[in-house]
Design an enzyme around this catalytic site. Structure first.
Site, PDB file in Angstrom:
ATOM      1  N   ASP A 198      34.072  77.427  29.276  1.00  0.00           N
ATOM      2  CA  ASP A 198      32.894  78.285  29.201  1.00  0.00           C
ATOM      3  C   ASP A 198      33.032  79.627  29.904  1.00  0.00           C
ATOM      4  OD1 ASP A 198      33.083  76.870  31.578  1.00  0.00           O
ATOM      5  OD2 ASP A 198      30.925  76.880  31.919  1.00  0.00           O
ATOM      6  N   GLU A 199      34.219  79.945  30.412  1.00  0.00           N
ATOM      7  CA  GLU A 199      34.401  81.207  31.130  1.00  0.00           C
ATOM      8  C   GLU A 199      35.614  81.953  30.587  1.00  0.00           C
ATOM      9  OE1 GLU A 199      34.165  80.843  35.462  1.00  0.00           O
ATOM     10  OE2 GLU A 199      33.564  78.758  35.202  1.00  0.00           O
TER      11      GLU A 199
END
Length: 394
Positions: free
Chosen positions: A106-107
């Site tokens: 998610d990053e």
């Protein structure tokens, strides 16, 4: 040297946000993603903002979360969906630059230094544009840090959540960050934080006053490099997305909310970690031949053991092997503070010869049994069911 403009984009509450984006009826409800909601003994993996405000915490057992938030909607994780969204986000970022370096599902870091010239935007303007477009296209939000280095861009994205842009400029980074607690930065976990606190090193500003000689002799070169990143004179580049090196190991660890003693609680935690590790193994399309389990007691004593395993990323098999490793060196006679699971010695999917009895072939059968009976049946151990859901946390 030319100052870089680096963004760090972090999806807010990723698992829960993806679930809510695909189920609009959950928009105004407190939602958590966990294992085995029907048995109420699974672990909370992620929660949305409403659940967070109600007091739900990652790592709680479901019944504990329900105590603080009775209206909590608890969902099973859907890792294939999360991986799909992750890849679509990467495609979105690649519209702006080839220098996109993922950090987990998610990053991502983005080096947009050259892109800003032809886009005629500042780093903040581009970060705001990313947030706006992602909200419209994906129906969830991201927080974005803007800075001259990866470390400070990451720190910026963590400073204001959810759905915010934070700029940490080179001419003000010390004023903005040096008063923050030391564990604000990646690389300083609870163990190191406790160690530094004993020497009254409480903040980032305190940490950078330590000498290179002291850091290198007591902890190692990694923290020397971290210090110089925090000083602003060592800035590793954002890697090119199309030339990312394969990982040498993939693992995950956690410090539990409460010290644990029972074997079944250790297995619950190992299962939660195996879910995350399996997702990353799938992302990199690799299969491990070595599995390691580490634990730390509440007296800060560390224990570790590794063993060779048949190449797999099936969660049930990872958990079964991890439990076998743990049983081989641990007597469950001391409170456990943290557990870590690590895989290594990878082979690629393509390099593996598959027999008709390996897990890829039995997975569809397992899925059918899961749907019918609510548990995972281990083909290699027909005497019992492992009382977990399809993505187990018990």
């Amino acid at each position: 040297m030319k100052e870089r403009t680096i963004l760090h984009s972090d999806v807010n509450n990723f698992f829960a946000s993806v679930e809510c984006a695909h189920r609009p009826e959950l928009k105004d409800k407190p939602v958590a993603v966990a294992g085995n909601p029907e048995k109420r003994t699974g672990v909370i993996l992620a929660k949305n903002e409403l659940a967070k405000k109600a007091g739900v915490q990652t790592g709680q057992v479901i019944w504990e979360a329900k105590n603080v938030c009775p209206d909590l909607v608890v969902l099973l994780p859907h890792y294939d969906l999360y991986q799909e969204i992750c890849e679509k986000l990467h495609e979105f970022y690649l519209n702006y630059t080839d220098f996109v370096e993922p950090l987990g599902l998610d990053e991502c870091w983005l080096d947009v230094t050259d892109s800003l010239r032809y886009l005629n935007k500042t780093g903040k303007q581009l970060a705001d544009e990313l947030r706006e477009k992602i909200a419209k296209q994906f129906n969830f939000t991201v927080s974005v840090g803007v800075s001259f280095s990866k470390l400070f861009a990451k720190l910026g994205s963590d400073m204001k959540k959810p759905n915010a842009t934070t700029v940490i400029a080179f001419n003000s980074f010390k004023e903005q960050t040096y008063s923050l607690p030391l564990n604000s930065i990646v690389g300083i976990g609870r163990r190191l934080q406790t160690r530094f606190e004993k020497s009254n090193i409480m903040t980032i500003g305190d940490f950078v006053t330590l000498s290179d000689e002291y850091l290198n002799s007591t902890i190692g070169i990694t923290l020397v490099n971290l210090k110089h990143e925090l000083l602003g004179d060592f800035n590793p580049p954002v890697l090119n997305y199309y030339h990312l090196p394969p990982p040498k190991s993939i693992g995950n660890g956690t410090t539990t909310l409460k010290d644990i003693l029972r074997r079944e609680d250790c297995i619950t935690t190992l299962t939660m970690l195996a879910e995350k590790v399996a997702s990353r193994l799938l992302k990199h399309k690799v299969l491990p031949k070595t599995l390691s389990v580490s634990i730390k007691t509440n007296k800060m004593e560390c224990f570790h053991k590794s063993m060779k395993i048949p190449p797999t990323r099936e969660v049930t098999l990872l958990v079964k092997n991890a439990t076998r490793i743990l049983d081989a060196f641990w007597k469950y006679d001391q409170p456990v503070r943290s557990i870590r699971l690590r895989t290594s010695n990878f082979i690629s999917d393509e390099a593996r010869q598959i027999s008709m009895f390996e897990e890829r072939e039995i997975s569809p059968v397992i899925d059918i049994i899961n749907e019918k009976y609510g548990g995972i049946y281990l083909a290699s151990d027909k005497s019992k069911f492992l009382n977990t859901s399809k993505n187990p946390h018990e």
